[in-house]
Design a protein around this motif. Structure first.
Motif, short mmCIF file in Angstrom:
data_model
loop_
_atom_site.label_atom_id
_atom_site.label_comp_id
_atom_site.label_asym_id
_atom_site.label_seq_id
_atom_site.Cartn_x
_atom_site.Cartn_y
_atom_site.Cartn_z
N VAL A 137 0.83 -1.21 0.00
CA VAL A 137 0.00 0.00 0.00
C VAL A 137 0.87 1.26 0.00
CG1 VAL A 137 -1.59 1.36 1.41
CG2 VAL A 137 -2.03 -1.07 1.04
N ASN A 138 1.88 1.28 0.85
CA ASN A 138 2.74 2.46 0.96
C ASN A 138 3.51 2.73 -0.32
OD1 ASN A 138 1.95 2.96 3.58
ND2 ASN A 138 3.62 1.82 4.49
N ILE A 139 3.98 1.67 -0.97
CA ILE A 139 4.77 1.84 -2.20
C ILE A 139 3.90 2.41 -3.32
CG2 ILE A 139 5.94 0.61 -4.08
CD1 ILE A 139 7.06 -1.30 -1.90
N PHE A 140 2.75 1.78 -3.57
CA PHE A 140 1.95 2.17 -4.73
C PHE A 140 1.18 3.48 -4.53
CE2 PHE A 140 2.80 -2.17 -6.02
CZ PHE A 140 3.00 -2.03 -7.38
N ARG A 141 0.91 3.85 -3.28
CA ARG A 141 0.23 5.14 -3.10
C ARG A 141 1.22 6.29 -3.07
NH1 ARG A 141 -1.23 7.23 2.44
NH2 ARG A 141 0.40 6.50 3.85
N SER A 142 2.52 5.97 -3.06
CA SER A 142 3.56 7.00 -3.02
C SER A 142 4.12 7.33 -4.40
CB SER A 142 4.71 6.57 -2.10
OG SER A 142 4.24 6.32 -0.79
N ILE A 143 3.88 6.45 -5.38
CA ILE A 143 4.43 6.67 -6.73
C ILE A 143 3.56 7.69 -7.47
CG2 ILE A 143 5.00 5.61 -8.95
CD1 ILE A 143 5.29 2.94 -7.47
N PRO A 144 4.14 8.78 -7.97
CA PRO A 144 3.36 9.74 -8.78
C PRO A 144 2.68 9.03 -9.93
CG PRO A 144 5.53 10.63 -8.27
CD PRO A 144 5.54 9.19 -7.82
N PHE A 145 1.43 9.41 -10.21
CA PHE A 145 0.62 8.66 -11.15
C PHE A 145 1.22 8.59 -12.54
CE2 PHE A 145 -2.87 8.35 -14.26
CZ PHE A 145 -3.31 7.08 -13.92
N ILE A 146 1.78 9.69 -13.02
CA ILE A 146 2.33 9.70 -14.39
C ILE A 146 3.51 8.74 -14.50
CG2 ILE A 146 3.98 11.59 -14.05
CD1 ILE A 146 1.63 11.18 -17.08
N ILE A 147 4.26 8.57 -13.41
CA ILE A 147 5.37 7.61 -13.39
C ILE A 147 4.82 6.19 -13.32
CG2 ILE A 147 7.39 6.80 -12.09
CD1 ILE A 147 7.86 9.70 -11.24
N LEU A 148 3.75 6.01 -12.56
CA LEU A 148 3.14 4.69 -12.43
C LEU A 148 2.66 4.18 -13.78
CD1 LEU A 148 2.21 2.42 -10.50
CD2 LEU A 148 0.04 3.66 -10.26
N ILE A 149 2.08 5.07 -14.58
CA ILE A 149 1.62 4.68 -15.92
C ILE A 149 2.79 4.11 -16.73
CG2 ILE A 149 0.76 5.53 -18.13
CD1 ILE A 149 -0.91 7.54 -16.65
N ILE A 150 3.93 4.81 -16.67
CA ILE A 150 5.11 4.38 -17.42
C ILE A 150 5.63 3.05 -16.90
CG2 ILE A 150 7.50 4.98 -18.01
CD1 ILE A 150 6.58 7.96 -17.78
N LEU A 151 5.67 2.90 -15.58
CA LEU A 151 6.15 1.65 -14.97
C LEU A 151 5.27 0.46 -15.36
CD1 LEU A 151 7.08 2.81 -11.34
CD2 LEU A 151 8.67 2.15 -13.16
N LEU A 152 3.98 0.73 -15.54
CA LEU A 152 3.03 -0.36 -15.83
C LEU A 152 2.83 -0.62 -17.31
CD1 LEU A 152 0.25 0.33 -13.15
CD2 LEU A 152 1.95 -1.49 -13.13
N VAL A 153 3.63 0.03 -18.16
CA VAL A 153 3.50 -0.17 -19.61
C VAL A 153 3.58 -1.65 -20.00
CG1 VAL A 153 4.65 0.17 -21.84
CG2 VAL A 153 4.17 2.13 -20.38
N PRO A 154 4.61 -2.40 -19.54
CA PRO A 154 4.67 -3.84 -19.92
C PRO A 154 3.46 -4.63 -19.44
CG PRO A 154 6.77 -3.09 -19.02
CD PRO A 154 5.77 -2.01 -18.74
N PHE A 155 3.03 -4.37 -18.18
CA PHE A 155 1.89 -5.09 -17.62
C PHE A 155 0.61 -4.74 -18.38
CE2 PHE A 155 -1.74 -5.01 -14.61
CZ PHE A 155 -1.82 -6.38 -14.35
N THR A 156 0.40 -3.45 -18.65
CA THR A 156 -0.80 -3.01 -19.35
C THR A 156 -0.85 -3.57 -20.77
OG1 THR A 156 -0.84 -0.96 -18.06
CG2 THR A 156 -2.12 -1.00 -20.09
#
Length: 222
Positions: free
Chosen positions: A65-84
């Motif tokens: 919870v702490n990790i994923f709620r702390s990542i800025p959303f625009i960065i999270l989108i980029i990090l999740l590109v392979p998964f998405t």
């Protein structure tokens, strides 16, 4: 009159973008509510002096919870590109934005759920235990009903945050009003397009806030 005031606005495109934004909002809020309740309950129940006290499990869930709620959303989108891309098959469109929206918002809401559950009078839980209530009965007949106003208030705040996430996701081609405001408005210097898209987003936010406040008042027993 509208054509005169906003000469660059294609109202059919604006309507389609609004529908896409509403679609992403409804799906992401619904999924966030369910996942957030589950995560929040697990955080609360596995915490110290609670029904399922387990330090190891609590630490793992809290860390997630702490990790994923702390990542800025625009960065999270980029990090999740392979998964998405693996899950949806593309990084473009409304459906492609949903994984990042849900993964970004659910941990945020989970903390709100945990806080709401912590505010319940311990005496109510102890009374239910003394009457022989099972863990399931305590969860569904005590914890969730007692915290319902706070849960609704929390999902209202989260839904409004999701609207801003959706607008940001538009910059990377997620569709909706964010994409329209960025591509047709900002990049083409058509300020009226950006203005109209912003006004519609504000209207959606105001409606969500009104519904959330109404439901919170209706469920508050105090």
């Amino acid at each position: 009159m509208l054509t005169t005031m906003f000469p660059n606005v294609d109202w059919e495109d604006m309507w389609e973008a609004t529908v896409e934004t509403l679609y992403m909002t409804v799906i992401s809020v619904g999924a966030t509510f369910i996942l957030g309740i589950i995560l929040g309950l697990l955080l609360f129940l596995t915490g110290k002096r609670n029904l399922w006290q387990n330090k190891a499990i609590h630490s793992v869930i809290a860390g997630f919870v702490n990790i994923f709620r702390s990542i800025p959303f625009i960065i999270l989108i980029i990090l999740l590109v392979p998964f998405t891309t693996w899950l949806i098959g593309t990084m473009l469109g409304a459906n492609a934005a949903l994984p990042a929206l849900i993964i970004g918002a659910a941990p945020f809401y989970a903390r709100m759920v945990e806080i709401a559950l912590r505010e319940i009078d311990k005496g109510v839980i102890e009374a239910a235990k003394s009457m022989g209530a099972t863990d399931g009965q305590i969860i569904y007949k005590v914890l969730l009903p007692e915290s319902l106003p706070a849960l609704i208030s929390g999902i209202t705040v989260t839904a409004i945050a999701l609207i801003s996430y959706i607008a940001m996701a538009g910059v990377v081609g997620a569709g909706g009003l964010g994409t329209l405001a960025y591509l047709d408005g900002f990049q083409r210097y058509q300020n009226d397009v950006t203005f109209v898209a912003t006004v519609i987003i504000l209207i959606i936010v105001f409606i969500i806030q009104w519904i959330g406040d109404f439901l919170t008042q209706q469920t508050d027993k105090r």
